[in-house]
Design a protein around this motif. Structure first.
Motif, mmCIF file in Angstrom:
data_model
loop_
_atom_site.group_PDB
_atom_site.id
_atom_site.type_symbol
_atom_site.label_atom_id
_atom_site.label_comp_id
_atom_site.label_asym_id
_atom_site.label_seq_id
_atom_site.Cartn_x
_atom_site.Cartn_y
_atom_site.Cartn_z
ATOM 1 N N GLN A 56 -13.545 4.081 -24.066
ATOM 2 C CA GLN A 56 -12.876 5.182 -24.613
ATOM 3 C C GLN A 56 -11.865 5.802 -23.701
ATOM 4 O O GLN A 56 -10.685 6.367 -24.036
ATOM 5 C CB GLN A 56 -13.913 6.227 -25.297
ATOM 6 C CG GLN A 56 -13.378 7.521 -26.019
ATOM 7 C CD GLN A 56 -12.824 6.729 -27.211
ATOM 8 O OE1 GLN A 56 -13.651 5.946 -27.828
ATOM 9 N NE2 GLN A 56 -11.812 7.070 -27.818
ATOM 10 N N GLU A 165 -3.695 2.421 -30.857
ATOM 11 C CA GLU A 165 -4.276 2.941 -31.960
ATOM 12 C C GLU A 165 -5.856 2.995 -31.895
ATOM 13 O O GLU A 165 -6.627 3.443 -32.576
ATOM 14 C CB GLU A 165 -4.101 2.240 -33.308
ATOM 15 C CG GLU A 165 -4.269 0.661 -33.301
ATOM 16 C CD GLU A 165 -2.901 0.097 -33.086
ATOM 17 O OE1 GLU A 165 -2.796 -1.348 -33.254
ATOM 18 O OE2 GLU A 165 -1.974 0.530 -32.401
ATOM 19 N N ASP A 166 -6.508 2.146 -30.567
ATOM 20 C CA ASP A 166 -7.811 2.165 -30.355
ATOM 21 C C ASP A 166 -8.126 3.518 -29.957
ATOM 22 O O ASP A 166 -9.422 3.554 -29.771
ATOM 23 C CB ASP A 166 -8.246 1.137 -29.431
ATOM 24 C CG ASP A 166 -7.850 -0.386 -30.204
ATOM 25 O OD1 ASP A 166 -7.953 -0.439 -31.155
ATOM 26 O OD2 ASP A 166 -7.763 -1.175 -29.276
ATOM 27 N N GLU A 169 -11.247 4.926 -31.925
ATOM 28 C CA GLU A 169 -12.269 4.115 -31.900
ATOM 29 C C GLU A 169 -12.406 3.001 -31.222
ATOM 30 O O GLU A 169 -12.069 1.968 -31.651
ATOM 31 C CB GLU A 169 -12.549 3.897 -33.384
ATOM 32 C CG GLU A 169 -13.991 3.023 -33.793
ATOM 33 C CD GLU A 169 -15.128 3.886 -33.329
ATOM 34 O OE1 GLU A 169 -15.860 3.338 -32.481
ATOM 35 O OE2 GLU A 169 -15.170 5.049 -33.756
ATOM 36 N N THR A 171 -14.220 1.263 -29.620
ATOM 37 C CA THR A 171 -15.395 -0.029 -29.998
ATOM 38 C C THR A 171 -14.424 -1.046 -30.674
ATOM 39 O O THR A 171 -14.813 -2.231 -30.792
ATOM 40 C CB THR A 171 -16.563 0.445 -30.628
ATOM 41 O OG1 THR A 171 -16.235 1.244 -31.961
ATOM 42 C CG2 THR A 171 -17.319 1.388 -29.614
ATOM 43 N N LEU A 172 -13.477 -0.739 -31.420
ATOM 44 C CA LEU A 172 -12.728 -1.977 -32.145
ATOM 45 C C LEU A 172 -12.234 -2.979 -31.408
ATOM 46 O O LEU A 172 -12.219 -4.039 -31.666
ATOM 47 C CB LEU A 172 -11.577 -1.287 -32.992
ATOM 48 C CG LEU A 172 -11.998 -0.186 -34.078
ATOM 49 C CD1 LEU A 172 -10.738 0.386 -34.661
ATOM 50 C CD2 LEU A 172 -12.784 -1.108 -35.243
ATOM 51 N N ALA A 173 -11.645 -2.439 -30.137
ATOM 52 C CA ALA A 173 -11.240 -3.423 -29.021
ATOM 53 C C ALA A 173 -12.426 -4.412 -28.744
ATOM 54 O O ALA A 173 -12.272 -5.532 -28.541
ATOM 55 C CB ALA A 173 -10.591 -2.950 -27.933
ATOM 56 N N ALA A 175 -15.128 -5.090 -30.489
ATOM 57 C CA ALA A 175 -15.491 -5.864 -31.893
ATOM 58 C C ALA A 175 -14.448 -7.026 -31.771
ATOM 59 O O ALA A 175 -14.660 -8.245 -32.253
ATOM 60 C CB ALA A 175 -15.659 -4.874 -32.863
ATOM 61 N N ARG A 176 -13.136 -6.895 -31.550
ATOM 62 C CA ARG A 176 -12.120 -7.699 -31.482
ATOM 63 C C ARG A 176 -12.575 -8.801 -30.416
ATOM 64 O O ARG A 176 -12.330 -10.037 -30.774
ATOM 65 C CB ARG A 176 -10.744 -7.367 -31.486
ATOM 66 C CG ARG A 176 -10.190 -6.434 -32.605
ATOM 67 C CD ARG A 176 -8.782 -6.297 -32.312
ATOM 68 N NE ARG A 176 -8.216 -5.577 -31.362
ATOM 69 C CZ ARG A 176 -8.261 -4.290 -31.075
ATOM 70 N NH1 ARG A 176 -8.610 -3.384 -32.195
ATOM 71 N NH2 ARG A 176 -7.748 -3.765 -30.177
ATOM 72 N N CYS A 179 -15.312 -10.966 -31.596
ATOM 73 C CA CYS A 179 -14.643 -11.996 -32.756
ATOM 74 C C CYS A 179 -14.010 -13.223 -32.072
ATOM 75 O O CYS A 179 -14.365 -14.454 -32.315
ATOM 76 C CB CYS A 179 -13.800 -11.376 -33.841
ATOM 77 S SG CYS A 179 -14.805 -10.210 -34.872
#
Length: 192
Positions: A56, A165-166, A169, A171-173, A175-176, A179
């Protein structure tokens, strides 16, 4: 009102010294507890809680200053099979082995954490996507080239840049990167 406090300067000085010692001990204990709360119990690495807090922080820096950064999501391949074949103590040794290699192969400014059972995260500050991919390949090779005793150890690694833009949030990075790791694992299976 009856005030039982003393006004004797010697007694006050002694009480003040006692309180300073007590406060210093409490500050030391709080620091110990914070260290325990941020450290994985098996490896000498940061834990998920600490990693997400740092992710973060880095995401806010990327958003505010335009720095580049990336996150790696690392999964130890076949840990269940290692546990089933050699026992959980050997599986733990594999995790410690991987943690040591990861820590030794990144810069001192990078963060390595155990973020789940057989999952690790690496936070790479001030790197572009190409450098992060190169680091992921180097880490994967270093682990594959360093078996534990006679046990081959392999990892799958996904990478994701941390985007401006992360910052809301981060944690989106992660999650990417997770994936991407599954996509990379699928590509390796298809090429075999």
């Amino acid at each position: 009102m009856n005030d039982n406090r003393t006004t004797d300067p010697v007694a006050l000085a002694a009480e003040n010294a006692t309180l300073r010692i007590a406060v210093a001990q409490l500050v030391e204990r709080v620091a110990e507890l914070e260290q325990i709360a941020d450290t994985d119990t098996l490896t000498p690495l940061a834990n998920r809680r600490c990693f997400l807090r740092e992710l973060q922080r880095v995401a806010r820096q990327v958003s505010r200053y335009g720095h580049s950064a990336a996150v790696l999501f690392i999964d130890v391949d076949g840990l269940k099979a290692i546990n089933d074949t050699y026992g959980h103590s050997t599986g733990d040794r594999v995790l410690i082995h991987v943690a040591r290699i990861l820590r030794e192969r990144v810069r001192g400014t990078d963060m390595v954490a155990r973020i789940g059972g057989d999952e690790f995260g690496v936070l790479l500050e001030r790197v572009d996507a190409d450098a992060a991919r190169e680091k992921a390949l180097a880490l994967s090779s270093a682990i594959a080239d360093s078996p534990l005793d006679s046990i081959a150890v392999a990892v799958s690694i996904g990478m994701a840049p941390i985007l401006p833009e992360d910052h809301d949030e981060a944690t989106l990075a992660l999650a990417r990167a997770d994936c991407d790791m599954y996509g990379t694992r699928r590509e390796v299976r298809l090429s075999r």
